[in-house]
Design a protein around this motif. Structure first.
Motif, PDB file in Angstrom:
ATOM      1  N   CYS A 119     -13.075  -1.225  -2.682  1.00 33.03           N
ATOM      2  CA  CYS A 119     -13.912  -2.119  -1.891  1.00 33.03           C
ATOM      3  C   CYS A 119     -13.218  -2.473  -0.580  1.00 33.03           C
ATOM      4  CB  CYS A 119     -14.197  -3.409  -2.650  1.00 33.03           C
ATOM      5  SG  CYS A 119     -15.131  -3.185  -4.167  1.00 33.03           S
ATOM      6  N   ILE A 120     -13.995  -2.484   0.483  1.00 28.80           N
ATOM      7  CA  ILE A 120     -13.499  -2.882   1.798  1.00 28.80           C
ATOM      8  C   ILE A 120     -14.490  -3.886   2.381  1.00 28.80           C
ATOM      9  CG2 ILE A 120     -13.018  -2.113   4.154  1.00 28.80           C
ATOM     10  CD1 ILE A 120     -10.977  -1.032   2.188  1.00 28.80           C
ATOM     11  N   ASP A 121     -14.006  -5.022   2.849  1.00 35.93           N
ATOM     12  CA  ASP A 121     -14.851  -5.988   3.540  1.00 35.93           C
ATOM     13  C   ASP A 121     -14.697  -5.798   5.038  1.00 35.93           C
ATOM     14  OD1 ASP A 121     -15.739  -7.005   1.188  1.00 35.93           O
ATOM     15  OD2 ASP A 121     -14.921  -9.018   1.457  1.00 35.93           O
ATOM     16  N   CYS A 122     -15.808  -5.827   5.739  1.00 32.16           N
ATOM     17  CA  CYS A 122     -15.779  -5.458   7.159  1.00 32.16           C
ATOM     18  C   CYS A 122     -15.197  -6.541   8.056  1.00 32.16           C
ATOM     19  CB  CYS A 122     -17.178  -5.104   7.625  1.00 32.16           C
ATOM     20  SG  CYS A 122     -18.306  -6.468   7.432  1.00 32.16           S
ATOM     21  N   ASP A 123     -14.905  -7.730   7.522  1.00 30.86           N
ATOM     22  CA  ASP A 123     -14.241  -8.750   8.336  1.00 30.86           C
ATOM     23  C   ASP A 123     -12.730  -8.750   8.108  1.00 30.86           C
ATOM     24  OD1 ASP A 123     -14.132  -9.730   5.774  1.00 30.86           O
ATOM     25  OD2 ASP A 123     -14.846 -11.750   6.274  1.00 30.86           O
ATOM     26  N   THR A 124     -12.225  -7.641   7.549  1.00 26.30           N
ATOM     27  CA  THR A 124     -10.827  -7.544   7.127  1.00 26.30           C
ATOM     28  C   THR A 124     -10.178  -6.326   7.768  1.00 26.30           C
ATOM     29  OG1 THR A 124     -11.430  -8.592   5.042  1.00 26.30           O
ATOM     30  CG2 THR A 124      -9.324  -7.441   5.097  1.00 26.30           C
ATOM     31  N   MET A 125      -8.881  -6.426   8.047  1.00 27.76           N
ATOM     32  CA  MET A 125      -8.116  -5.318   8.628  1.00 27.76           C
ATOM     33  C   MET A 125      -7.060  -4.868   7.619  1.00 27.76           C
ATOM     34  SD  MET A 125      -7.911  -7.191  12.322  1.00 27.76           S
ATOM     35  CE  MET A 125      -8.116  -8.781  11.488  1.00 27.76           C
ATOM     36  N   TYR A 126      -6.843  -3.560   7.569  1.00 28.92           N
ATOM     37  CA  TYR A 126      -6.045  -2.954   6.508  1.00 28.92           C
ATOM     38  C   TYR A 126      -4.813  -2.250   7.066  1.00 28.92           C
ATOM     39  CZ  TYR A 126     -10.010  -4.162   3.684  1.00 28.92           C
ATOM     40  OH  TYR A 126     -10.983  -4.894   3.039  1.00 28.92           O
ATOM     41  N   PRO A 127      -3.627  -2.544   6.504  1.00 27.25           N
ATOM     42  CA  PRO A 127      -2.388  -1.912   6.980  1.00 27.25           C
ATOM     43  C   PRO A 127      -2.390  -0.412   6.682  1.00 27.25           C
ATOM     44  CG  PRO A 127      -1.979  -3.229   5.006  1.00 27.25           C
ATOM     45  CD  PRO A 127      -3.387  -3.511   5.416  1.00 27.25           C
ATOM     46  N   PRO A 128      -1.587   0.367   7.393  1.00 25.36           N
ATOM     47  CA  PRO A 128      -1.718   1.834   7.366  1.00 25.36           C
ATOM     48  C   PRO A 128      -1.459   2.515   6.034  1.00 25.36           C
ATOM     49  CG  PRO A 128       0.208   1.146   8.640  1.00 25.36           C
ATOM     50  CD  PRO A 128      -0.592  -0.075   8.392  1.00 25.36           C
ATOM     51  N   HIS A 129      -0.694   1.917   5.131  1.00 24.21           N
ATOM     52  CA  HIS A 129      -0.419   2.564   3.849  1.00 24.21           C
ATOM     53  C   HIS A 129      -1.204   1.919   2.697  1.00 24.21           C
ATOM     54  CE1 HIS A 129       2.796   5.084   5.465  1.00 24.21           C
ATOM     55  NE2 HIS A 129       3.185   4.031   6.149  1.00 24.21           N
ATOM     56  N   TYR A 130      -2.161   1.092   3.045  1.00 23.03           N
ATOM     57  CA  TYR A 130      -2.892   0.322   2.038  1.00 23.03           C
ATOM     58  C   TYR A 130      -3.541   1.207   0.978  1.00 23.03           C
ATOM     59  CZ  TYR A 130      -6.596  -2.499  -0.033  1.00 23.03           C
ATOM     60  OH  TYR A 130      -7.427  -3.109  -0.932  1.00 23.03           O
ATOM     61  N   ILE A 131      -4.362   2.155   1.383  1.00 25.33           N
ATOM     62  CA  ILE A 131      -5.117   2.971   0.421  1.00 25.33           C
ATOM     63  C   ILE A 131      -4.168   3.755  -0.473  1.00 25.33           C
ATOM     64  CG2 ILE A 131      -6.754   4.874   0.160  1.00 25.33           C
ATOM     65  CD1 ILE A 131      -8.083   3.932   2.764  1.00 25.33           C
ATOM     66  N   GLU A 132      -3.191   4.410   0.115  1.00 24.33           N
ATOM     67  CA  GLU A 132      -2.272   5.244  -0.656  1.00 24.33           C
ATOM     68  C   GLU A 132      -1.522   4.438  -1.705  1.00 24.33           C
ATOM     69  OE1 GLU A 132       0.017   8.605   1.162  1.00 24.33           O
ATOM     70  OE2 GLU A 132       1.702   7.240   0.813  1.00 24.33           O
ATOM     71  N   LEU A 133      -0.995   3.276  -1.329  1.00 25.25           N
ATOM     72  CA  LEU A 133      -0.224   2.467  -2.275  1.00 25.25           C
ATOM     73  C   LEU A 133      -1.109   1.892  -3.378  1.00 25.25           C
ATOM     74  CD1 LEU A 133       2.137   0.643   0.232  1.00 25.25           C
ATOM     75  CD2 LEU A 133       2.778   2.396  -1.423  1.00 25.25           C
ATOM     76  N   MET A 134      -2.318   1.504  -3.048  1.00 27.77           N
ATOM     77  CA  MET A 134      -3.234   0.979  -4.059  1.00 27.77           C
ATOM     78  C   MET A 134      -3.585   2.070  -5.080  1.00 27.77           C
ATOM     79  SD  MET A 134      -3.993  -2.307  -3.578  1.00 27.77           S
ATOM     80  CE  MET A 134      -5.696  -2.784  -3.868  1.00 27.77           C
ATOM     81  N   VAL A 135      -3.805   3.272  -4.597  1.00 33.31           N
ATOM     82  CA  VAL A 135      -4.124   4.381  -5.504  1.00 33.31           C
ATOM     83  C   VAL A 135      -2.913   4.739  -6.359  1.00 33.31           C
ATOM     84  CG1 VAL A 135      -4.807   6.812  -5.634  1.00 33.31           C
ATOM     85  CG2 VAL A 135      -5.936   5.285  -4.007  1.00 33.31           C
ATOM     86  N   ASP A 136      -1.728   4.740  -5.763  1.00 31.54           N
ATOM     87  CA  ASP A 136      -0.501   4.990  -6.539  1.00 31.54           C
ATOM     88  C   ASP A 136      -0.421   4.043  -7.732  1.00 31.54           C
ATOM     89  OD1 ASP A 136       0.391   7.020  -4.890  1.00 31.54           O
ATOM     90  OD2 ASP A 136       1.769   5.748  -3.742  1.00 31.54           O
ATOM     91  N   ASN A 137      -0.705   2.775  -7.504  1.00 24.67           N
ATOM     92  CA  ASN A 137      -0.615   1.773  -8.564  1.00 24.67           C
ATOM     93  C   ASN A 137      -1.743   1.900  -9.576  1.00 24.67           C
ATOM     94  OD1 ASN A 137       1.606  -0.519  -8.119  1.00 24.67           O
ATOM     95  ND2 ASN A 137       0.960   0.220  -6.117  1.00 24.67           N
TER      96      ASN A 137
END
Length: 281
Positions: A119-137
């Protein structure tokens, strides 16, 4: 300088003031990230978010991820230029005509091709490794869902020091709450799960708020909800959940509204969470 400072340069500004170079460069990077065979589906939901969506998409375009991903936009029948922004940034989007976050998130979930949905909320900004680290976990044994923490950016009402003070005590509260009732700590702006399990459960669409925690509660059937406390996964958002100008007032509101007793409760249901408001109420 913080990683999100450049995104704040267009945050809360009308789309007409967003530099065309930002749009074009973000569109090009998003296209390179987009995969026809994704492992991860990134669902971005928006309703009248012309002033925030460009910054969100700009941040997503700079993701550094080893996994194949797809971006899916959902426009909850906005009255502003939200749909036009999706188009300009090259994000495939769907219009959901029924209005609640539950309907919008379910719309994106139904379109997801990836084994994992985030899930991504459009009023939020995401750091560059966010997706990769979340998937790793999430791919660790016994984990059915992942969630991350969030910060608010400093503004004229809340200094950086004030925000750090507030977030220190709030995070402590959430960490304790997470021991027994992680579903009450999950927020839809930083939440991921296995698509197959979520499709079996579905989002609760009658709630004005709390559809994310309700889905998290459902995910407990399939394994543990893991909170990723790595600062590289800490997202930055606006002040939708922090309306008080005084930080002390904000902390008092949290204690008064949520209560101390819930921290130690093991009750396995979500109906008593005060973030839930039925659509008909």
């Amino acid at each position: 300088m913080e990683w999100y400072d450049k995104f704040l340069s267009i945050y809360e500004k009308p789309y007409s003031e967003v530099p065309q170079a930002v749009v074009e460069e973000s569109r090009e990077r998003l296209a390179k990230l987009q995969s026809s065979e994704p492992l991860v589906s990134i669902v971005i939901v928006a309703y009248n978010e012309e002033r925030r969506l460009p910054a969100c998409l700009w941040s997503l375009s700079e993701q550094q991820c080893k996994y194949p991903i797809e971006f899916i936009g959902v426009d909850n029948e906005s009255k502003d230029r939200t749909a036009e922004i999706y188009q300009a940034f090259g994000v495939l989007y769907y219009t959901e005509h029924q209005h609640t976050c539950g309907y919008a998130r379910q719309c994106g979930l139904n379109q997801a091709k990836g084994r994992i949905t985030m899930c991504i909320d459009c009023d939020t900004m995401y750091p560059p490794h966010y997706i990769e680290l979340m998937v790793d976990n999430l791919q660790q044994p016994g984990i059915s869902a992942v969630a991350a923490m969030w910060s608010y950016y400093p503004n004229e009402d809340h200094s950086k020091l004030q925000m750090k003070m507030y977030e220190f005590f709030r995070d402590l509260y959430l960490r304790i709450q997470n021991i027994n009732r992680p579903e009450l700590t999950v927020r839809g702006l930083a939440f991921g799960y296995y698509t197959e399990n979520a499709l079996k459960e579905g989002y609760r669409v009658e709630l004005l708020r709390g559809e994310d925690g309700s889905m998290a509660l459902s995910m407990k059937k399939y394994g543990k909800i893991k909170f990723v406390y790595d600062k590289r996964c800490r997202v930055i958002t606006g002040y939708g959940g922090l309306k008080e100008k005084s930080i002390l007032a904000a902390m008092w509101h949290r204690l008064k509204f949520y209560g101390v007793g819930r921290l130690f409760s093991k009750t396995d249901h979500y109906e008593d969470a005060p973030d839930n408001f039925l659509k008909n109420k």
